[in-house]
Design a protein around this motif. Structure first.
Motif, PDB file in Angstrom:
ATOM      1  N   SER A 103      22.301  64.300 -83.845  1.00  0.00           N
ATOM      2  CA  SER A 103      23.404  64.557 -84.775  1.00  0.00           C
ATOM      3  C   SER A 103      23.967  65.929 -84.446  1.00  0.00           C
ATOM      4  CB  SER A 103      22.932  64.492 -86.232  1.00  0.00           C
ATOM      5  OG  SER A 103      24.037  64.528 -87.125  1.00  0.00           O
ATOM      6  N   GLY A 104      24.923  66.377 -85.241  1.00  0.00           N
ATOM      7  CA  GLY A 104      25.510  67.697 -85.076  1.00  0.00           C
ATOM      8  C   GLY A 104      26.311  68.057 -86.309  1.00  0.00           C
ATOM      9  N   ASP A 105      26.992  69.199 -86.238  1.00  0.00           N
ATOM     10  CA  ASP A 105      27.926  69.620 -87.283  1.00  0.00           C
ATOM     11  C   ASP A 105      27.199  70.019 -88.564  1.00  0.00           C
ATOM     12  OD1 ASP A 105      30.423  68.842 -85.740  1.00  0.00           O
ATOM     13  OD2 ASP A 105      29.375  66.927 -85.842  1.00  0.00           O
ATOM     14  N   ARG A 106      26.785  71.290 -88.609  1.00  0.00           N
ATOM     15  CA  ARG A 106      26.024  71.773 -89.749  1.00  0.00           C
ATOM     16  C   ARG A 106      26.625  73.060 -90.304  1.00  0.00           C
ATOM     17  NH1 ARG A 106      20.587  74.976 -88.803  1.00  0.00           N
ATOM     18  NH2 ARG A 106      21.519  75.939 -90.634  1.00  0.00           N
ATOM     19  N   VAL A 107      26.220  73.380 -91.510  1.00  0.00           N
ATOM     20  CA  VAL A 107      26.632  74.610 -92.172  1.00  0.00           C
ATOM     21  C   VAL A 107      25.626  75.703 -91.817  1.00  0.00           C
ATOM     22  CG1 VAL A 107      27.032  75.725 -94.399  1.00  0.00           C
ATOM     23  CG2 VAL A 107      27.714  73.337 -94.051  1.00  0.00           C
ATOM     24  N   LYS A 108      26.127  76.885 -91.449  1.00  0.00           N
ATOM     25  CA  LYS A 108      25.261  77.969 -90.968  1.00  0.00           C
ATOM     26  C   LYS A 108      24.141  78.303 -91.937  1.00  0.00           C
ATOM     27  CE  LYS A 108      26.915  82.055 -91.345  1.00  0.00           C
ATOM     28  NZ  LYS A 108      27.787  83.223 -91.161  1.00  0.00           N
ATOM     29  N   ASN A 109      24.453  78.413 -93.214  1.00  0.00           N
ATOM     30  CA  ASN A 109      23.457  78.816 -94.209  1.00  0.00           C
ATOM     31  C   ASN A 109      22.805  77.626 -94.905  1.00  0.00           C
ATOM     32  OD1 ASN A 109      23.766  81.681 -93.935  1.00  0.00           O
ATOM     33  ND2 ASN A 109      25.746  81.482 -94.954  1.00  0.00           N
ATOM     34  N   SER A 110      22.955  76.446 -94.322  1.00  0.00           N
ATOM     35  CA  SER A 110      22.466  75.237 -94.974  1.00  0.00           C
ATOM     36  C   SER A 110      20.945  75.146 -94.971  1.00  0.00           C
ATOM     37  CB  SER A 110      23.030  74.010 -94.259  1.00  0.00           C
ATOM     38  OG  SER A 110      22.331  72.843 -94.631  1.00  0.00           O
ATOM     39  N   ASP A 111      20.424  74.546 -96.027  1.00  0.00           N
ATOM     40  CA  ASP A 111      19.008  74.196 -96.090  1.00  0.00           C
ATOM     41  C   ASP A 111      18.901  72.752 -96.589  1.00  0.00           C
ATOM     42  OD1 ASP A 111      16.441  75.035 -95.488  1.00  0.00           O
ATOM     43  OD2 ASP A 111      15.978  75.584 -97.553  1.00  0.00           O
ATOM     44  N   HIS A 112      19.721  71.883 -96.007  1.00  0.00           N
ATOM     45  CA  HIS A 112      19.885  70.503 -96.463  1.00  0.00           C
ATOM     46  C   HIS A 112      18.614  69.685 -96.216  1.00  0.00           C
ATOM     47  CE1 HIS A 112      21.777  66.588 -97.099  1.00  0.00           C
ATOM     48  NE2 HIS A 112      22.892  67.192 -97.465  1.00  0.00           N
ATOM     49  N   VAL A 113      18.354  68.732 -97.096  1.00  0.00           N
ATOM     50  CA  VAL A 113      17.166  67.878 -96.963  1.00  0.00           C
ATOM     51  C   VAL A 113      17.270  66.923 -95.778  1.00  0.00           C
ATOM     52  CG1 VAL A 113      16.585  67.994 -99.403  1.00  0.00           C
ATOM     53  CG2 VAL A 113      18.112  66.186 -98.587  1.00  0.00           C
ATOM     54  N   VAL A 114      18.448  66.795 -95.156  1.00  0.00           N
ATOM     55  CA  VAL A 114      18.575  65.916 -93.997  1.00  0.00           C
ATOM     56  C   VAL A 114      17.628  66.341 -92.879  1.00  0.00           C
ATOM     57  CG1 VAL A 114      20.469  67.211 -92.898  1.00  0.00           C
ATOM     58  CG2 VAL A 114      20.230  64.743 -92.487  1.00  0.00           C
ATOM     59  N   TYR A 115      17.346  67.645 -92.779  1.00  0.00           N
ATOM     60  CA  TYR A 115      16.437  68.119 -91.730  1.00  0.00           C
ATOM     61  C   TYR A 115      15.007  67.641 -91.983  1.00  0.00           C
ATOM     62  CZ  TYR A 115      20.512  71.117 -91.273  1.00  0.00           C
ATOM     63  OH  TYR A 115      21.795  71.579 -91.165  1.00  0.00           O
ATOM     64  N   ASP A 116      14.625  67.563 -93.246  1.00  0.00           N
ATOM     65  CA  ASP A 116      13.303  67.016 -93.584  1.00  0.00           C
ATOM     66  C   ASP A 116      13.234  65.531 -93.251  1.00  0.00           C
ATOM     67  OD1 ASP A 116      12.453  69.470 -94.517  1.00  0.00           O
ATOM     68  OD2 ASP A 116      12.835  69.010 -96.630  1.00  0.00           O
ATOM     69  N   ARG A 117      14.337  64.815 -93.483  1.00  0.00           N
ATOM     70  CA  ARG A 117      14.358  63.383 -93.198  1.00  0.00           C
ATOM     71  C   ARG A 117      14.187  63.128 -91.703  1.00  0.00           C
ATOM     72  NH1 ARG A 117      13.266  59.131 -96.100  1.00  0.00           N
ATOM     73  NH2 ARG A 117      14.453  60.098 -97.809  1.00  0.00           N
ATOM     74  N   ILE A 118      14.866  63.907 -90.875  1.00  0.00           N
ATOM     75  CA  ILE A 118      14.727  63.755 -89.424  1.00  0.00           C
ATOM     76  C   ILE A 118      13.298  64.074 -88.993  1.00  0.00           C
ATOM     77  CG2 ILE A 118      15.453  64.697 -87.192  1.00  0.00           C
ATOM     78  CD1 ILE A 118      18.220  65.202 -88.502  1.00  0.00           C
ATOM     79  N   ARG A 119      12.776  65.169 -89.496  1.00  0.00           N
ATOM     80  CA  ARG A 119      11.421  65.590 -89.119  1.00  0.00           C
ATOM     81  C   ARG A 119      10.385  64.548 -89.516  1.00  0.00           C
ATOM     82  NH1 ARG A 119       7.884  68.050 -92.168  1.00  0.00           N
ATOM     83  NH2 ARG A 119       9.468  68.546 -93.741  1.00  0.00           N
TER      84      ARG A 119
END
Length: 442
Positions: A103-119
């Motif tokens: 994927s791509g296109d993220r917000v610099k200061n983001s801490d979105h749960v999508v990263y946990d889902r991928i992991r």
């Protein structure tokens, strides 16, 4: 007291892994790798002194293939909090099943749960396809990029993702030098130095961010769609390039010689001539590459991966100009988008606040390889799925000739373009016999 800002594992092979570590107040840093989370019987990298930004580079070699590993950062022999993990790759050319996310296109200061889902999906690798931030900086001052890379990479959920999933990375317009950026942009060299300092990469094949690696019987090709391009406002024609001359020659020659049944090609944006600042402004080169691929007959073995459109979309090749499977997955946490063109599935744009990514499962039965794409949102909802089967045959590099040529061992009989070192020119050359030399034709 020393602290870990982030640790990025990447550049994994069947026997090694690379690491970029950012720390504070650490006189010397090393990486320990073990087959157990308690780090028993660990092997360690050579201690390194971090630079003034706290950055250090490490590599651990001699690891067994296709094996789960754990890693930690050590300062003065003491492990800092935050254990990472990775899996070494299968031996190149071996039959192997594996999965990866992109994927791509993220917000610099983001801490979105999508990263946990991928992991949580435990992929072999995560392919980040551009726009780590949207600040559109164009400055000769490298510090302008350093602060943005450090901020984006140290956000807790993203930092954990790149510590626990080997991450392969490229840039796009917003985290390069902004829309309209090109090789001559004021900040082109500064952003390149900063990203190479902060990130973990496979060995580069040239001055730009392009490289290749092999997983089992699949080849991956990462293209740099920003760092080598000509000025976008220049008239289109033979002298205008999106990839740059060196990268284009490398890419086409790699396609010609690739023997793997499946070739994943990563471009930060879709391989379609839609909208400005992408292939539409470089149509002559786009047509040249497509003509080469079609003449070579390699498109049916290709899977094109991209982000950028802020949608999920998929096609098995029926709507591709080169007959390639095309997969798009984005955004990680940017706003909703849209995309043109005809797709077998999608484009599927997310509601605001929704993260989207793709998972690709590769299953190798020995006689065929099936590539199955699933598009997800951050809740784990399936947005799209598409599978394609690729036959496994004895692919050999294609001789450079424009006419039908029968080889002396009777194996090859197909036309391709020739006339330049890359095999991508238009000048006709006489047919001749080529003999297989084991790795290439002679």
């Amino acid at each position: 007291m020393a602290e870990l800002v982030y640790g990025w594992v990447g550049g994994t092979t069947a026997t090694a892994a690379r690491f970029t570590v950012c720390t504070t107040d650490a006189p010397q840093v090393r990486v320990a790798v073990s087959n157990t989370p308690d780090m028993a019987n660990a092997v360690r990298s050579t201690p390194q002194t971090p630079d003034g930004r706290g950055l250090s580079k490490h590599e651990v070699t001699g690891l067994p293939a296709d094996t789960a590993r754990y890693w930690t950062v050590e300062v003065d022999g003491v492990a800092l909090p935050g254990t990472g993990r990775f899996r070494t790759l299968p031996v190149p050319g071996s039959q192997a099943d594996f999965g990866f996310c992109f994927s791509g296109d993220r917000v610099k200061n983001s801490d979105h749960v999508v990263y946990d889902r991928i992991r949580a999906m435990d992929p072999l690798q995560f392919l980040f396809l551009g726009d780590l931030h949207y600040d559109d900086v164009d400055s000769a001052d490298q510090a302008e990029y350093d602060v943005r890379h450090r901020t984006a990479l140290s956000r807790p959920r993203y930092a954990r993702l790149i510590r626990e999933v080997p991450t392969v990375h490229t840039w796009d317009n917003h985290d390069f030098t902004g829309t309209g950026g090109w090789s001559g942009s004021v900040g082109a060299q500064a952003v390149r130095r900063s990203l190479l300092d902060h990130g973990t990469f496979y060995p580069l094949a040239g001055e730009q961010l392009y490289y290749t690696w092999v997983v089992g019987r699949c080849r991956f090709i990462m293209l740099d769609t920003r760092g080598g391009r000509s000025r976008p406002t220049a008239p289109d024609g033979a002298g205008k390039s999106l990839l740059g001359a060196a990268q284009k020659q490398w890419y086409l020659e790699l396609l010609r010689k690739a023997s793997e049944p499946v070739i994943f090609v990563v471009e930060s944006f879709p391989h379609r001539p839609s909208t400005g600042d992408r292939w539409l402004e470089y149509r002559a080169e786009y047509d040249e590459i497509n003509a080469f691929v079609n003449a070579l007959g390699v498109g049916s073995r290709m899977v094109l991966l991209s982000a950028d459109m802020h949608v999920v979309a998929a096609d098995d090749g029926r709507n591709s100009r080169i007959g390639a499977m095309e997969l798009v997955a984005a955004p990680l946490d940017q706003g909703s988008g849209g995309g043109g063109g005809t797709w077998q599935i999608g484009p599927i744009a997310p509601p605001d606040g929704t993260g989207q990514f793709g998972h690709v499962q590769v299953n190798d039965t020995g006689t065929s390889i099936t590539v199955t794409f699933t598009g997800y949102d951050h809740n784990g909802t399936v947005l799209a799925t598409l599978a394609k089967e690729f036959p496994v045959t004895d692919h050999r590099p294609t001789p450079r000739t424009t006419l039908r040529a029968r080889t002396e061992d009777g194996w090859y009989d197909a036309p391709v373009l020739a006339g330049t070192d890359s095999g991508a020119g238009t000048e006709l050359t006489p047919a001749r016999a080529w003999t297989w030399q084991g790795e290439d034709w002679g």
